[in-house]
Design an enzyme around this catalytic site. Structure first.
Site, PDB file in Angstrom:
ATOM      1  N   ASP A  85     -46.124  89.336  59.218  1.00  0.00           N
ATOM      2  CA  ASP A  85     -45.175  88.631  60.086  1.00  0.00           C
ATOM      3  C   ASP A  85     -46.001  87.617  60.880  1.00  0.00           C
ATOM      4  O   ASP A  85     -46.738  87.967  61.797  1.00  0.00           O
ATOM      5  CB  ASP A  85     -44.464  89.633  61.008  1.00  0.00           C
TER       6      ASP A  85
ATOM      7  N   TYR B 137     -42.909  93.793  67.322  1.00  0.00           N
ATOM      8  CA  TYR B 137     -41.650  93.281  67.856  1.00  0.00           C
ATOM      9  C   TYR B 137     -40.651  94.449  67.947  1.00  0.00           C
ATOM     10  O   TYR B 137     -40.474  95.184  66.971  1.00  0.00           O
ATOM     11  CB  TYR B 137     -41.123  92.179  66.933  1.00  0.00           C
TER      12      TYR B 137
ATOM     13  N   LYS C 231     -38.124  80.990  66.192  1.00  0.00           N
ATOM     14  CA  LYS C 231     -39.188  80.751  67.173  1.00  0.00           C
ATOM     15  C   LYS C 231     -39.849  79.397  66.895  1.00  0.00           C
ATOM     16  O   LYS C 231     -39.167  78.396  66.911  1.00  0.00           O
ATOM     17  CB  LYS C 231     -40.163  81.920  67.145  1.00  0.00           C
TER      18      LYS C 231
ATOM     19  N   ARG D  13     -24.151  81.440  48.283  1.00  0.00           N
ATOM     20  CA  ARG D  13     -24.991  82.615  48.561  1.00  0.00           C
ATOM     21  C   ARG D  13     -26.182  82.635  47.606  1.00  0.00           C
ATOM     22  O   ARG D  13     -27.305  82.923  47.985  1.00  0.00           O
ATOM     23  CB  ARG D  13     -24.181  83.921  48.449  1.00  0.00           C
TER      24      ARG D  13
HETATM   25  C1  LIG Z   1     -38.052  87.391  67.041  1.00  0.00           C
HETATM   26  C2  LIG Z   1     -38.957  88.086  66.124  1.00  0.00           C
HETATM   27  C3  LIG Z   1     -38.459  88.768  64.999  1.00  0.00           C
HETATM   28  C4  LIG Z   1     -36.975  88.869  64.712  1.00  0.00           C
HETATM   29  O1  LIG Z   1     -36.418  87.627  64.367  1.00  0.00           O
HETATM   30  P1  LIG Z   1     -34.895  87.210  64.692  1.00  0.00           P
HETATM   31  O2  LIG Z   1     -34.844  85.809  64.204  1.00  0.00           O
HETATM   32  O3  LIG Z   1     -34.686  87.375  66.152  1.00  0.00           O
HETATM   33  O4  LIG Z   1     -34.033  88.143  63.907  1.00  0.00           O
HETATM   34  C5  LIG Z   1     -39.368  89.367  64.150  1.00  0.00           C
HETATM   35  N1  LIG Z   1     -40.695  89.318  64.391  1.00  0.00           N
HETATM   36  C6  LIG Z   1     -41.208  88.680  65.461  1.00  0.00           C
HETATM   37  C7  LIG Z   1     -42.673  88.654  65.664  1.00  0.00           C
HETATM   38  C8  LIG Z   1     -40.357  88.050  66.367  1.00  0.00           C
HETATM   39  O5  LIG Z   1     -40.860  87.432  67.438  1.00  0.00           O
END
Ligand SMILES: *Cc1c(COP(=O)(O)O)cnc(C)c1O
Length: 378
Positions: A170, A98, A195, A46
């Site tokens: 983000d 999101y 992604k 961890r």
């Molecule tokens: C998918 C997504 C998230 C969340 O991520 P997870 O890996 O699904 O927890 C946050 N921000 C954006 C822009 C996303 O497309």
């Protein structure tokens, strides 16, 4: 060094004992101590794991920050970073956010006394107007979801510097291959590595990079205290995916540019959102700051019945949530990804019952266009 080259190098030097080119998966919970009060640098997974660390070092290099962090999901990354704030703090947030992030802020963190104001962060003056005495941070999606608005990070970062706010970006839709927010004044980047970074729809994972070494120490303290860390198998998968980041994104973008143009000329399509199109309001700004326009497209069909037809009839393109993988995916934001955004805000933003979102994959572009054509005209 070129970001694509840097990505290929991740983990290459990790195992100097054997010279393994692919970083080994250190599937271990704990590590033997060489002696009393001594450590190999790893004590318990961890707190730190070599495979995870290869990934964390890699994303820190790609983004140009002091330290990287890998989490069990993008939401876990955002949750951990929100621990930097305390009850009474206020955060300004991108409005077409999101859906999961909106849910986390409004239904979880507001229980702990954090407050959020949602604004169009592609409008710098709207960010300034939302400032309150309690404001501590601005949280932007660099390219928004699903309407693909682009924020002027250098301008927002000036507001943040003047008022001593953290700027959190983000950058999931662009990745460091196209945009490096820390170079443009952000303090922290966040990724759903699920992604484009991992890129193969095979792992759920999150990353963050912190620019300032002292702030990074605190983020590490929270990462270790909370424990939502990424396991070694998934860390390896993300590294493996990131090696091909540049070639995948080049192909994703080439396909997206062609498909956006094709959609624009189709009689059943009433609106296309893609920042690579010259008519897009942020096209010029994005050309200034970003190495590309990404590969997400949103579009409106001319009536709601056609939404269901397209979702049912596309064959190559799968009807599924998520984005950024090699496989093309299509979704219906109003019901699927953005159901947690309040209905009134959705309506104002344009997330309506004729809007579809396409994550353009790396398949042959003619095949993708043919799939869309037969689904629209079927
Ligand atoms: C998918 C997504 C998230 C969340 O991520 P997870 O890996 O699904 O927890 C946050 N921000 C954006 C822009 C996303 O497309």
């Amino acid at each position: 060094m070129n970001i694509g080259t840097e990505a290929v190098q991740i983990g290459l030097e990790w195992d100097s004992r054997t010279g393994a080119v692919s970083v080994p998966i250190y599937q271990t919970a704990t590590f033997r101590h060489p002696g009393l009060g001594q450590s190999t640098g790893f004590d318990y997974s961890r707190s730190g794991n070599p495979t995870r660390q290869a990934l964390e070092d890699g994303i820190a290099r790609l983004d140009g920050g002091a330290r990287g962090f890998a989490y069990s999901s993008g939401m876990a990354a955002i949750t951990c970073l929100l621990m930097l704030f305390k009850s009474g703090d206020h955060i300004i947030v991108t409005e077409d956010l999101y859906g999961g992030t909106c849910r986390l802020f409004d239904k979880v963190f507001n229980q702990f006394g954090l407050t959020f104001t949602y604004v169009d962060t592609s409008d710098t003056e709207a960010v300034r107007a939302a400032l309150q005495p309690a404001t501590k941070a601005v949280f932007v999606e660099t390219l928004t979801n699903p309407l693909l608005k682009f924020a002027d990070l250098p301008a927002i970062s000036r507001i943040c510097k003047d008022s001593n706010l953290l700027l959190i970006a983000d950058n999931t839709f662009l990745t460091p291959y196209l945009l490096r927010p820390l170079d443009l004044g952000a303090d922290i980047t966040i990724y759903s590595a699920t992604k484009y970074l991992a890129g193969h729809n095979d792992t759920v994972s999150g990353l963050a990079v912190v620019k300032d070494p002292q702030l990074a120490e605190l983020v590490y303290f929270h990462q270790n205290s909370i424990g939502a860390t990424l396991g070694p198998q998934d860390s390896w998968l993300v590294i493996r995916g990131m090696k091909t980041l540049s070639v995948r994104l080049d192909r994703h973008q080439e396909n997206a540019g062609r498909i956006a143009k094709w959609l624009t000329s189709h009689p059943r399509i009433s609106k296309v959102y893609y920042p690579g199109l010259e008519g897009h309001p942020d096209h010029i700004l994005m050309k200034r700051d970003s190495g590309g326009f990404g590969a997400m497209i949103a579009f409106e069909v001319d009536n709601h019945a056609l939404v269901e037809q397209v979702l049912l009839k596309t064959k190559l393109i799968s009807f599924a949530e998520s984005l950024g993988g090699v496989e093309s995916l299509i979704t219906f934001p109003e019901v699927q990804t953005h159901a947690d955004i309040p209905a009134e805000l959705r309506a104002r933003l344009g997330i309506n019952n004729v809007l579809l979102r396409l994550s353009v994959g790396i398949e042959d572009c003619d095949d993708l266009i043919e799939d869309l054509r037969q689904a629209l005209e079927g």
